[in-house]
Design a protein around this motif. Structure first.
Motif, PDB file in Angstrom:
ATOM      1  N   PHE A  86     -62.940 -27.876  19.916  1.00  0.00           N
ATOM      2  CA  PHE A  86     -61.991 -27.126  19.095  1.00  0.00           C
ATOM      3  C   PHE A  86     -62.425 -26.969  17.636  1.00  0.00           C
ATOM      4  O   PHE A  86     -62.054 -25.999  16.985  1.00  0.00           O
ATOM      5  CB  PHE A  86     -60.607 -27.782  19.161  1.00  0.00           C
ATOM      6  CG  PHE A  86     -59.955 -27.646  20.500  1.00  0.00           C
ATOM      7  CD1 PHE A  86     -59.410 -26.447  20.893  1.00  0.00           C
ATOM      8  CD2 PHE A  86     -59.918 -28.714  21.382  1.00  0.00           C
ATOM      9  CE1 PHE A  86     -58.813 -26.292  22.142  1.00  0.00           C
ATOM     10  CE2 PHE A  86     -59.326 -28.587  22.623  1.00  0.00           C
ATOM     11  CZ  PHE A  86     -58.772 -27.375  23.016  1.00  0.00           C
ATOM     12  N   ALA A  87     -63.194 -27.934  17.100  1.00  0.00           N
ATOM     13  CA  ALA A  87     -63.621 -27.833  15.703  1.00  0.00           C
ATOM     14  C   ALA A  87     -64.516 -26.605  15.463  1.00  0.00           C
ATOM     15  O   ALA A  87     -64.300 -25.869  14.499  1.00  0.00           O
ATOM     16  CB  ALA A  87     -64.314 -29.113  15.261  1.00  0.00           C
ATOM     17  N   ILE A 123     -59.201 -31.286  10.923  1.00  0.00           N
ATOM     18  CA  ILE A 123     -58.622 -30.096  10.277  1.00  0.00           C
ATOM     19  C   ILE A 123     -58.977 -28.830  11.049  1.00  0.00           C
ATOM     20  O   ILE A 123     -58.114 -28.004  11.373  1.00  0.00           O
ATOM     21  CB  ILE A 123     -59.106 -29.992   8.816  1.00  0.00           C
ATOM     22  CG1 ILE A 123     -58.561 -31.167   7.985  1.00  0.00           C
ATOM     23  CG2 ILE A 123     -58.680 -28.662   8.201  1.00  0.00           C
ATOM     24  CD1 ILE A 123     -59.165 -31.256   6.602  1.00  0.00           C
ATOM     25  N   LEU A 124     -60.256 -28.664  11.354  1.00  0.00           N
ATOM     26  CA  LEU A 124     -60.696 -27.462  12.061  1.00  0.00           C
ATOM     27  C   LEU A 124     -60.128 -27.411  13.479  1.00  0.00           C
ATOM     28  O   LEU A 124     -59.767 -26.337  13.976  1.00  0.00           O
ATOM     29  CB  LEU A 124     -62.220 -27.414  12.106  1.00  0.00           C
ATOM     30  CG  LEU A 124     -62.910 -27.199  10.752  1.00  0.00           C
ATOM     31  CD1 LEU A 124     -64.418 -27.334  10.896  1.00  0.00           C
ATOM     32  CD2 LEU A 124     -62.553 -25.834  10.175  1.00  0.00           C
ATOM     33  N   ILE A 172     -67.442 -36.693   9.125  1.00  0.00           N
ATOM     34  CA  ILE A 172     -67.054 -35.452   9.795  1.00  0.00           C
ATOM     35  C   ILE A 172     -65.715 -35.584  10.510  1.00  0.00           C
ATOM     36  O   ILE A 172     -65.123 -34.581  10.923  1.00  0.00           O
ATOM     37  CB  ILE A 172     -68.152 -35.009  10.789  1.00  0.00           C
ATOM     38  CG1 ILE A 172     -68.097 -33.486  10.982  1.00  0.00           C
ATOM     39  CG2 ILE A 172     -68.034 -35.719  12.122  1.00  0.00           C
ATOM     40  CD1 ILE A 172     -69.254 -32.931  11.778  1.00  0.00           C
ATOM     41  N   GLY A 173     -65.213 -36.803  10.651  1.00  0.00           N
ATOM     42  CA  GLY A 173     -63.939 -37.013  11.332  1.00  0.00           C
ATOM     43  C   GLY A 173     -62.781 -36.231  10.730  1.00  0.00           C
ATOM     44  O   GLY A 173     -62.085 -35.483  11.440  1.00  0.00           O
ATOM     45  N   SER A 207     -73.284 -39.073  20.667  1.00  0.00           N
ATOM     46  CA  SER A 207     -72.618 -39.766  19.567  1.00  0.00           C
ATOM     47  C   SER A 207     -71.411 -38.981  19.081  1.00  0.00           C
ATOM     48  O   SER A 207     -70.337 -39.552  18.841  1.00  0.00           O
ATOM     49  CB  SER A 207     -73.597 -39.977  18.406  1.00  0.00           C
ATOM     50  OG  SER A 207     -74.701 -40.740  18.814  1.00  0.00           O
ATOM     51  N   TYR A 208     -71.561 -37.661  18.951  1.00  0.00           N
ATOM     52  CA  TYR A 208     -70.434 -36.833  18.509  1.00  0.00           C
ATOM     53  C   TYR A 208     -69.289 -36.881  19.514  1.00  0.00           C
ATOM     54  O   TYR A 208     -68.125 -37.036  19.140  1.00  0.00           O
ATOM     55  CB  TYR A 208     -70.883 -35.385  18.294  1.00  0.00           C
ATOM     56  CG  TYR A 208     -71.661 -35.175  17.026  1.00  0.00           C
ATOM     57  CD1 TYR A 208     -71.029 -35.195  15.794  1.00  0.00           C
ATOM     58  CD2 TYR A 208     -73.028 -34.976  17.055  1.00  0.00           C
ATOM     59  CE1 TYR A 208     -71.738 -35.002  14.622  1.00  0.00           C
ATOM     60  CE2 TYR A 208     -73.751 -34.779  15.888  1.00  0.00           C
ATOM     61  CZ  TYR A 208     -73.107 -34.796  14.672  1.00  0.00           C
ATOM     62  OH  TYR A 208     -73.806 -34.626  13.514  1.00  0.00           O
ATOM     63  N   PHE A 209     -69.611 -36.751  20.794  1.00  0.00           N
ATOM     64  CA  PHE A 209     -68.554 -36.743  21.799  1.00  0.00           C
ATOM     65  C   PHE A 209     -67.891 -38.115  21.912  1.00  0.00           C
ATOM     66  O   PHE A 209     -66.698 -38.211  22.190  1.00  0.00           O
ATOM     67  CB  PHE A 209     -69.114 -36.318  23.157  1.00  0.00           C
ATOM     68  CG  PHE A 209     -68.042 -36.063  24.187  1.00  0.00           C
ATOM     69  CD1 PHE A 209     -67.335 -34.871  24.187  1.00  0.00           C
ATOM     70  CD2 PHE A 209     -67.722 -37.021  25.131  1.00  0.00           C
ATOM     71  CE1 PHE A 209     -66.339 -34.634  25.116  1.00  0.00           C
ATOM     72  CE2 PHE A 209     -66.724 -36.799  26.064  1.00  0.00           C
ATOM     73  CZ  PHE A 209     -66.028 -35.593  26.064  1.00  0.00           C
ATOM     74  N   ARG A 210     -68.667 -39.179  21.681  1.00  0.00           N
ATOM     75  CA  ARG A 210     -68.102 -40.521  21.776  1.00  0.00           C
ATOM     76  C   ARG A 210     -67.000 -40.736  20.750  1.00  0.00           C
ATOM     77  O   ARG A 210     -65.981 -41.385  21.039  1.00  0.00           O
ATOM     78  CB  ARG A 210     -69.204 -41.560  21.578  1.00  0.00           C
ATOM     79  CG  ARG A 210     -68.743 -43.004  21.796  1.00  0.00           C
ATOM     80  CD  ARG A 210     -69.859 -43.992  21.505  1.00  0.00           C
ATOM     81  NE  ARG A 210     -71.068 -43.679  22.239  1.00  0.00           N
ATOM     82  CZ  ARG A 210     -72.230 -43.365  21.677  1.00  0.00           C
ATOM     83  NH1 ARG A 210     -72.325 -43.324  20.354  1.00  0.00           N
ATOM     84  NH2 ARG A 210     -73.279 -43.105  22.397  1.00  0.00           N
ATOM     85  N   TYR A 211     -67.177 -40.185  19.556  1.00  0.00           N
ATOM     86  CA  TYR A 211     -66.203 -40.424  18.488  1.00  0.00           C
ATOM     87  C   TYR A 211     -65.218 -39.272  18.285  1.00  0.00           C
ATOM     88  O   TYR A 211     -64.139 -39.492  17.734  1.00  0.00           O
ATOM     89  CB  TYR A 211     -66.943 -40.689  17.174  1.00  0.00           C
ATOM     90  CG  TYR A 211     -67.736 -41.969  17.197  1.00  0.00           C
ATOM     91  CD1 TYR A 211     -67.111 -43.209  17.185  1.00  0.00           C
ATOM     92  CD2 TYR A 211     -69.131 -41.946  17.263  1.00  0.00           C
ATOM     93  CE1 TYR A 211     -67.838 -44.385  17.233  1.00  0.00           C
ATOM     94  CE2 TYR A 211     -69.865 -43.120  17.299  1.00  0.00           C
ATOM     95  CZ  TYR A 211     -69.211 -44.334  17.286  1.00  0.00           C
ATOM     96  OH  TYR A 211     -69.932 -45.495  17.332  1.00  0.00           O
ATOM     97  N   LEU A 212     -65.580 -38.055  18.695  1.00  0.00           N
ATOM     98  CA  LEU A 212     -64.716 -36.902  18.435  1.00  0.00           C
ATOM     99  C   LEU A 212     -64.104 -36.312  19.705  1.00  0.00           C
ATOM    100  O   LEU A 212     -63.115 -35.585  19.630  1.00  0.00           O
ATOM    101  CB  LEU A 212     -65.511 -35.812  17.708  1.00  0.00           C
ATOM    102  CG  LEU A 212     -66.146 -36.214  16.371  1.00  0.00           C
ATOM    103  CD1 LEU A 212     -66.954 -35.057  15.808  1.00  0.00           C
ATOM    104  CD2 LEU A 212     -65.093 -36.661  15.371  1.00  0.00           C
TER     105      LEU A 212
END
Length: 623
Positions: free
Chosen positions: A91-92, A137-138, A131-132, A80-85
């Motif tokens: 890098f974050a 930013i990070l 978290i987007g 899920s994280y990789f799908r959206y980020l």
């Protein structure tokens, strides 16, 4: 802010400032506690919702089956994280480390934001939205640091290499001498080890400042720039792809056939347009709440529930209609709706979600699944999608599988299929013989409850015909509702226990006994299909089953015959090696009541045995 301004005005020292802060927040805490103790008993504070509680407990264990049924409330996983980020997943975290290294006021805010957003998104997948921004930013911090370092190595010349080398040598010599001076204080082994280590470290530094080290740094910087440019191009393409995917309407999807051809699956929109164009304007559509907004906005028809229906008991009644048996579901639905919309076609359709519907219904109507808050008896028996007895006789299953699963038909006296979409994703049924009196009663403005006379905010009421059904309900009380005097702890404890130990409950005597009872009920209301009967009639053989049926008919015990056929109706159609079966033996023994029972199970008296005789021919035979 007030506290900090006072500290600056009074020019307090650090110790005095912290003492002032503790005193200030201590007084504030005491005032808050007194206010809560004073106002909570009066009902000024609402309970913590199950959605909020779900952020702090393990998924599917909030105690509210309605909240637990929503897919967006499940925890996020790595996919899920990789799908959206995508690349921000790399890098974050790197930017987070850089922020920790250069800790300060601004980085502390980003760090706090990142930890909070990650915690809540990990608990609920829909909160990845939080978290987007901080991930961006990070990620920017990490990429900025890497690009800055790389450009400095590539475009800014080092100072005089010889000068740097001399400085490095002096540092090394000084360090070594200082190490030698400590010989009198330390043991020889420890002293020499420290000396060798420091010499090697400073040797590396010396190499770093030499020409070879400069070339290595520039090579690494060039690799960094190349990799970052590749990541940037990939990330841009992925963002454009995701923006197109997320901006497309969710009710229209692109599919692919087995031959590779692309098709547009537009079943839902077409179904809503059909309802808009082919149903009366005052038509009421019964569907699960997922489709409520779309029915209202696209079909322009009244729906029984949508995503903004906060009334748990009303959603439970809707779940009861869909998951109870056909007769009971229809008897309720005919007072509330004119049409039924069913999502079918596999995937996450209504039947796939139906175990959740049964749990929600049972949270209010406890007779739906007695002694089983998780409704374990309602669902699929195996991976092939074989329904349980309770599911198979449900209102939803009959409409969902009508004309699709062999032997499953919707009752023509209760339902009329008026629309089936091109790819079978949506079916619309018209409810026959609806209660016009109930429809007129609910539409009458006199029967609505307004907050004040003449207000536009008026709640509807159920028609009087449903009073008997509504008396069976028990209003749902979530764990956090401290405004309620009664909390159903027994239900909540059993709900959690069944979720935590499903295997233990499935093996419990109560469930086994109920399933046996349901199986007997189902057998008594289900005749074998023509295909099943034909398959049995082809095989003539003497078996334990044929011997059992011969003994029962010979004994003349009608009740024993009925019990056997209720458990297994196909026994009525068995044939022995001579081609004779229960109907032949009943005519031969003059068992008139048994003949009636066998005819009820669809056994014909015109079939012929191996000699070409029918059961009727045995009436003339002397016993």
């Amino acid at each position: 802010q007030y506290c900090e301004s006072k500290i600056r005005t009074k020019k307090l020292s650090k110790r005095q400032a912290w003492r002032y802060r503790l005193m200030f927040f201590g007084v504030a805490f005491i005032i808050a506690v007194v206010a809560i103790v004073a106002f909570v008993p009066r009902g000024y504070f609402g309970p913590i919702s199950s959605r909020v509680r779900g952020l702090f407990v393990k998924y599917t264990k909030t105690g509210n089956p309605l909240v637990d049924s929503v897919a967006e409330h499940q925890p996020a996983d790595a996919n899920s994280y990789f799908r959206y980020l995508q690349h921000l997943c790399i890098f974050a975290p790197l930017g987070f480390i850089f922020s920790l290294v250069s800790f300060g006021d601004a980085p502390s805010f980003v760090i706090t934001y990142a930890i909070s957003a990650y915690f809540f998104s990990l608990r609920m997948v829909r909160l990845i939205l939080l978290i987007g921004p901080v991930a961006s930013i990070l990620g920017g911090v990490a990429i900025g640091r890497l690009i800055t370092w790389s450009f400095l190595q590539l475009w800014i010349e080092d100072d005089d290499d010889e000068s740097n080398e001399n400085k490095s040598e002096k540092v090394i010599e000084k360090d070594i001498n200082s190490t030698v001076d400590t010989k009198r204080k330390k043991k020889l082994g420890k002293k020499m080890s420290s000396r060798d280590f420091k010499a090697s470290v400073h040797g590396s530094e010396k190499t770093y400042h030499k020409k070879d080290g400069t070339i290595l740094k520039r090579l690494i910087a060039a690799v960094f720039v190349f990799i970052l440019s590749m990541f940037a191009a990939s990330f841009q393409n992925y963002c454009l792809k995701m923006s197109r995917a997320l901006s497309n309407p969710s009710i229209t999807v692109i599919g692919q056939r087995k031959d590779g051809s692309i098709v547009k699956v537009d079943d839902y929109r077409e179904a809503y347009w059909w309802i808009r164009d082919n149903t009366p304007e005052d038509a009421r559509i019964l569907a699960w709440w997922d489709y409520g907004y779309q029915i209202t906005a696209i079909a322009n028809r009244t729906t029984l529930a949508d995503g903004n229906t906060w009334n748990h008991e009303h959603i439970a009644l809707l779940g009861k209609i869909l998951t109870t048996n056909v007769h009971e579901g229809y008897s309720i639905a005919r007072h509330l709706a004119d049409y039924v919309l069913i999502s079918a076609g596999g995937g996450g359709d209504d039947l796939a979600k139906s175990p959740h519907l049964a749990r929600i219904a049972n949270s209010v109507y406890r007779g739906q699944c007695p002694d089983d808050p998780t409704c374990s008896a309602f669902g699929f028996m195996d991976r092939r999608g074989t329904p349980s007895v309770m599911m198979e006789r449900s209102f939803l299953y009959r409409l969902h599988s009508h004309g699709v699963v062999e032997g499953v038909e919707a009752d023509p006296d209760k339902f009329e299929e008026v629309y089936r979409s091109k790819y079978g994703k949506v079916r619309v049924y018209k409810l026959l013989n609806i209660d016009e009196e109930s429809k007129f009663w609910t539409a009458d403005s006199k029967n609505r409850i307004c907050d004040v006379p003449g207000s536009w905010f008026c709640k509807g009421q159920y028609p009087p015909a449903l009073t008997k059904v509504l008396l069976q309900k028990q209003d749902f009380s979530q764990l956090e509702d401290f405004n309620r005097k009664h909390v159903d702890l027994e239900y909540q404890e059993q709900y959690f226990e069944n979720l935590n130990n499903p295997k233990k409950f499935l093996a419990s005597p109560k469930l086994t006994e109920r399933q046996d009872s349901e199986s007997r009920y189902e057998m008594s209301n289900k005749n074998p299909t023509k295909a099943e009967i034909a398959a049995v009639n082809i095989i003539w053989s003497d078996t334990e089953e044929t011997t059992l049926m011969w003994k029962i008919i010979t004994s003349g015990d009608v009740q024993d015959l009925e019990r056997s056929l209720q458990e297994n109706p196909i026994l009525a159609h068995l044939r022995s090696s001579d081609g004779r079966g229960p109907m032949f033996w009943a005519f031969e023994k003059r068992r008139q009541e048994m003949v009636k029972v066998l005819m009820k199970y669809g056994v014909s008296h015109s079939e012929r045995d191996a000699d070409g005789r029918t059961p009727v021919d045995f009436l003339d035979k002397e016993i």
